[in-house]
Structures are given as C-alpha cells and as structure tokens.
Design an enzyme around this catalytic site. Structure first.
Site, mmCIF file in Angstrom:
data_model
loop_
_atom_site.group_PDB
_atom_site.id
_atom_site.type_symbol
_atom_site.label_atom_id
_atom_site.label_comp_id
_atom_site.label_asym_id
_atom_site.label_seq_id
_atom_site.Cartn_x
_atom_site.Cartn_y
_atom_site.Cartn_z
ATOM 1 N N HIS A 135 -26.174 25.387 10.123
ATOM 2 C CA HIS A 135 -27.118 24.284 10.028
ATOM 3 C C HIS A 135 -26.745 23.374 8.864
ATOM 4 C CE1 HIS A 135 -29.828 26.505 12.764
ATOM 5 N NE2 HIS A 135 -30.364 25.314 12.991
ATOM 6 N N LYS A 139 -31.506 22.477 5.481
ATOM 7 C CA LYS A 139 -32.286 23.514 6.160
ATOM 8 C C LYS A 139 -32.935 24.423 5.119
ATOM 9 C CE LYS A 139 -33.398 26.086 9.816
ATOM 10 N NZ LYS A 139 -34.436 25.634 10.757
#
Length: 249
Positions: A135, A139
């Site tokens: 990610h 995040k």
C-alpha cells in the site's frame, strides 16, 4: 438518494464524484476541520451515510449515525476488534450498518476464490502459504484490512494454519520474520503511490502459485461503497459486504 460523507479525504472526494454521477445528492460532508457539524440533526437530512474517516473517529461517527437512525456504510478499517460491541449496539438500537474491509467488486471476488483455493490446498500440504500486501505510505494500519480478510479466509479453510502474524518490512523489527508452522505470515510493504496490491503465495520446492489482485486506482473501492449505500438504505441490521454479493459457485 441523499448521502452524508463522513470523511472527505481522497476516498471521500472520489465517492462524491461517483455518487453524483449516479444521480445521488451529497447533503453533508464531514472532515477533520468541521467534525463539530456531525450532529444528529444534520445527519437526519441524509438517507444513508458513507464512513471513510480514521480509526480514531470511526466509532464516534458510527454511534452518531445510530442515534440519528441513519444507515451507515463503513469502509474505515482499524476498528474491527470492537466489532462485537458495535454489532450488539446496532442490533439493540434497531440501527443499520454495513461494513467491509474493501468494497471493490474485484476484491470481493478475490475473497471468495481465496477461500475455495485454501480449502483445495488442504490436499497439498507440501505448499507453504503466505500473504503479501503493498500500500501507499499514507496507509495508517498494518496489515491492511483487506489482507486481514484474506488471511481470515485462509484460516477458516486451511487446516494447517491457526493464526496470522504481521511483518511490516520497513519497521525497526523487520529483520525478525520467524513464524511457526501453524502461523500465517502477512508481509506488509509501504511504497509511494500504490493504491493496493494483495497476493496469496503458495510455495513449494518445485514451484509457486501466486493469486493476486492489483488495484489501478481507488475508483473500484469508491464505486463499491456507493453500491453498498444503495443496497442498504432500506434495510435494518448489521451486514458485511458479503451479504450484498451473491456468490453461488
């Protein structure tokens, strides 16, 4: 349909665009700068709320939706250890909540096939399994909620694994990746400008099987959240996104 957006960051803005394109109306937008505007009275102007805020605000936002009697679709992760109490509160108050770790149609197909694959792999114990997720660096939680759902799908269907453990590769303890035979490793990576990539890897001495989902952008997540809002607006109770999909195979 009149929608309240609880969380108006990148995801909230994309959800807004998709909702408007589907002829819905945005009647309330809440972010960190106007949290005081999240009142029962303001919420009651909406038919449904879509919640994409932060782990620190999500529980209060849900509670306010329950007080207002407004169905809420929750895409924020990092609160699922409180799910039992939220579910009990939802049912006791006659409220409506639909949650998902990921609303993308493609990801939910991935979740379903992941369970089938894990059950199949009970017949081939010489394959070792792990989950990898990538990610963007903004995040907030690790592992991702999507990765946890993938891991839970494996744990529910693969007899050799009993619990998952997480390794965040850029954390200070990243060099310690030892897992026991009955643990499922979730390896988390944080890289700039990656919407989300999830891979289940079954590895043996002779070959590897990789089952992978790659998000090209956030649009799929946002569309799924709007579809969930459309689906849940006239319902009562506590739902997961699986209730919205009809996987009969």
């Amino acid at each position: 349909m009149k929608i309240a957006l609880l969380g108006y960051g990148k995801m909230g803005k994309i959800i807004e665009g998709i909702a408007l394109s589907r002829q819905h109306e945005i009647v309330l937008k809440i972010d960190k700068d106007n949290q005081h505007d999240l009142t029962v009275e303001n919420l009651q102007k909406a038919d449904v709320a879509i919640e994409f805020s932060t782990p620190g605000t999500v529980l209060d936002n849900i509670s306010t939706c329950f007080s207002a009697g407004v169905p809420v679709v929750v895409g924020t992760t990092g609160w699922h250890n409180m799910m039992a109490s939220v579910k009990a509160n939802c049912e006791e108050s006659g409220s409506t909540l639909l949650y998902a770790t990921n609303f993308s149609v493609g990801v939910n197909i991935f979740f379903h096939v992941n369970k089938i694959l894990a059950k199949l792999m009970n017949n081939y114990p010489y394959y070792e399994v792990q989950v990898e997720e990538i990610h963007h660096t903004q995040k907030l939680d690790s592992p991702s909620g999507t990765a946890i759902t993938i891991a839970e799908g494996i744990l529910d269907n693969l007899e050799s694994k009993k619990e998952w453990v997480n390794l965040l590769t850029n954390a200070p303890t990243a060099e310690d990746n030892t897992v026991t035979a009955d643990q499922l490793l979730i390896e988390s990576h944080r890289i700039e400008n990656v919407p989300g990539t999830h891979t289940v890897i079954y590895d043996s001495e002779v070959d590897s099987i990789e089952f992978k989902h790659t998000a090209h952008n956030r649009n799929g997540f946002a569309l799924g959240a709007v579809l969930a809002a459309e689906w849940v607006q006239d319902k009562k109770g506590f739902y997961s996104v699986e209730d919205m999909f009809n996987f009969n195979v």
